[in-house]
Scaffold this motif. Structure first.
Motif, PDB file in Angstrom:
ATOM      1  N   ILE A  89      11.530 -29.083  -5.359  1.00 35.35           N
ATOM      2  CA  ILE A  89      11.516 -28.799  -3.927  1.00 35.35           C
ATOM      3  C   ILE A  89      12.932 -28.621  -3.386  1.00 35.35           C
ATOM      4  O   ILE A  89      13.223 -27.671  -2.642  1.00 35.35           O
ATOM      5  CB  ILE A  89      10.799 -29.927  -3.158  1.00 35.35           C
ATOM      6  N   ASN A  93      14.386 -25.041  -2.222  1.00 36.07           N
ATOM      7  CA  ASN A  93      14.816 -24.863  -0.846  1.00 36.07           C
ATOM      8  C   ASN A  93      16.254 -24.364  -0.774  1.00 36.07           C
ATOM      9  O   ASN A  93      16.593 -23.536   0.074  1.00 36.07           O
ATOM     10  CB  ASN A  93      14.688 -26.188  -0.083  1.00 36.07           C
ATOM     11  N   GLY A  97      15.448 -21.134   0.507  1.00 31.88           N
ATOM     12  CA  GLY A  97      15.286 -21.574   1.881  1.00 31.88           C
ATOM     13  C   GLY A  97      13.844 -21.948   2.172  1.00 31.88           C
ATOM     14  O   GLY A  97      13.089 -22.344   1.278  1.00 31.88           O
ATOM     15  N   GLY A  98      13.444 -21.780   3.421  1.00 31.42           N
ATOM     16  CA  GLY A  98      12.088 -22.163   3.815  1.00 31.42           C
ATOM     17  C   GLY A  98      11.007 -21.328   3.167  1.00 31.42           C
ATOM     18  O   GLY A  98       9.834 -21.724   3.177  1.00 31.42           O
ATOM     19  N   VAL A 101       9.177 -23.398   0.415  1.00 32.71           N
ATOM     20  CA  VAL A 101       8.274 -24.408   0.974  1.00 32.71           C
ATOM     21  C   VAL A 101       7.028 -23.730   1.541  1.00 32.71           C
ATOM     22  O   VAL A 101       5.899 -24.203   1.341  1.00 32.71           O
ATOM     23  CB  VAL A 101       8.985 -25.228   2.068  1.00 32.71           C
ATOM     24  N   ASP A 102       7.217 -22.627   2.245  1.00 38.51           N
ATOM     25  CA  ASP A 102       6.080 -21.898   2.806  1.00 38.51           C
ATOM     26  C   ASP A 102       5.145 -21.409   1.704  1.00 38.51           C
ATOM     27  O   ASP A 102       3.917 -21.403   1.863  1.00 38.51           O
ATOM     28  CB  ASP A 102       6.570 -20.697   3.626  1.00 38.51           C
ATOM     29  N   LEU A 215       8.406 -33.211   0.862  1.00 36.64           N
ATOM     30  CA  LEU A 215       8.331 -31.876   1.495  1.00 36.64           C
ATOM     31  C   LEU A 215       8.149 -31.997   3.003  1.00 36.64           C
ATOM     32  O   LEU A 215       8.877 -31.373   3.780  1.00 36.64           O
ATOM     33  CB  LEU A 215       7.192 -31.079   0.873  1.00 36.64           C
ATOM     34  N   PHE A 219      11.581 -31.218   4.800  1.00 34.01           N
ATOM     35  CA  PHE A 219      11.678 -29.760   4.785  1.00 34.01           C
ATOM     36  C   PHE A 219      10.695 -29.063   5.723  1.00 34.01           C
ATOM     37  O   PHE A 219      10.556 -27.849   5.692  1.00 34.01           O
ATOM     38  CB  PHE A 219      11.464 -29.244   3.352  1.00 34.01           C
ATOM     39  N   ARG A 220       9.985 -29.843   6.575  1.00 33.47           N
ATOM     40  CA  ARG A 220       9.084 -29.251   7.561  1.00 33.47           C
ATOM     41  C   ARG A 220       9.369 -29.819   8.947  1.00 33.47           C
ATOM     42  O   ARG A 220       9.746 -30.965   9.063  1.00 33.47           O
ATOM     43  CB  ARG A 220       7.628 -29.527   7.190  1.00 33.47           C
TER      44      ARG A 220
END
Length: 220
Positions: A89, A93, A97-98, A101-102, A215, A219-220
């Motif tokens: 993760i 990231n 980047g995002g 995660v998306d 996560l 990261f959210r």
């Protein structure tokens, strides 16, 4: 002897069906690859029944969890997916980047209810058990009695990783399934050392839970 031949034949049939179902991932509109897990679960119990596998030698044992955890290296290896998941993760990231995660959330949101904690926990448990019985208990565990262990570990991990492929940026997809492949190899090592897919399941669940906690926490 007859039982051994029947078990070997059933193992080959079940493994072949799992491979074929997973291969349908190459067709974007196909959604039957996930059924390979159900096939693996069914063939695990069929092969164990046909071979009359004693409970002490079964690949699914609840009564020997404590003993199996004490086998050399099992506990240490069981904790590795927690760290590998976090590393995946964090690195994903940093590189993408995002978007990474998306992507992970996108491929899991259809089977996991992130807004409902109790249901999510149940889903983690059921998914972990299902995948481990199918991929480690059946595919890896049964085929390794017929072929070299390392080959079975690699092939079962390819199937496991392929089953997690989701549409997206090719770089993100490759990075994502590479992490899944590595984790699958780790679960194979755990199963090989413990002989019990309950142990690899516990590791699988713990790794997934840890990854998603990290996560959503950072990261959210």
């Amino acid at each position: 002897m007859k039982n051994n031949k029947k078990s070997a034949a059933l193992t080959m049939i079940g493994a072949a069906i799992m491979i074929l179902l997973t291969a349908t991932k190459i067709v974007p509109s196909s959604n039957i690859a996930g059924y390979s897990v159900f096939v693996g679960i069914a063939f695990f119990f069929i092969v164990e029944a046909v071979s009359k596998t004693p409970n002490a030698e079964s690949g699914l044992r609840f009564n020997t969890i404590a003993e199996d955890m004490k086998k050399p290296g099992v506990t240490a290896w069981a904790l590795v997916p927690c760290f590998s998941g976090i590393v995946t993760i964090v690195v994903g990231n940093l590189i993408f980047g995002g978007e990474f995660v998306d992507h992970v959330l996108g491929r899991t949101s259809s089977i996991l209810s992130f807004g409902k904690t109790i249901l999510l926990i149940i889903q983690f448990i059921l998914a972990g058990f299902g995948e481990e019985i199918a991929l480690r208990g059946f595919f890896f565990g049964k085929t390794s009695k017929l072929f070299p262990t390392w080959i079975c570990a690699v092939v079962s991990s390819i199937i496991f990783a392929a089953g997690h492929i989701a549409p997206g940026n090719i770089g993100v997809v490759i990075f994502d399934i590479s992490g899944v492949f590595i984790d699958s190899l780790i679960y194979s090592v755990i199963y090989h050392k413990s002989g019990n897919c309950v142990i690899s399941t516990l590791s699988h669940i713990l790794g997934n839970v840890t990854s998603f906690i990290v996560l959503f926490s950072f990261f959210r």
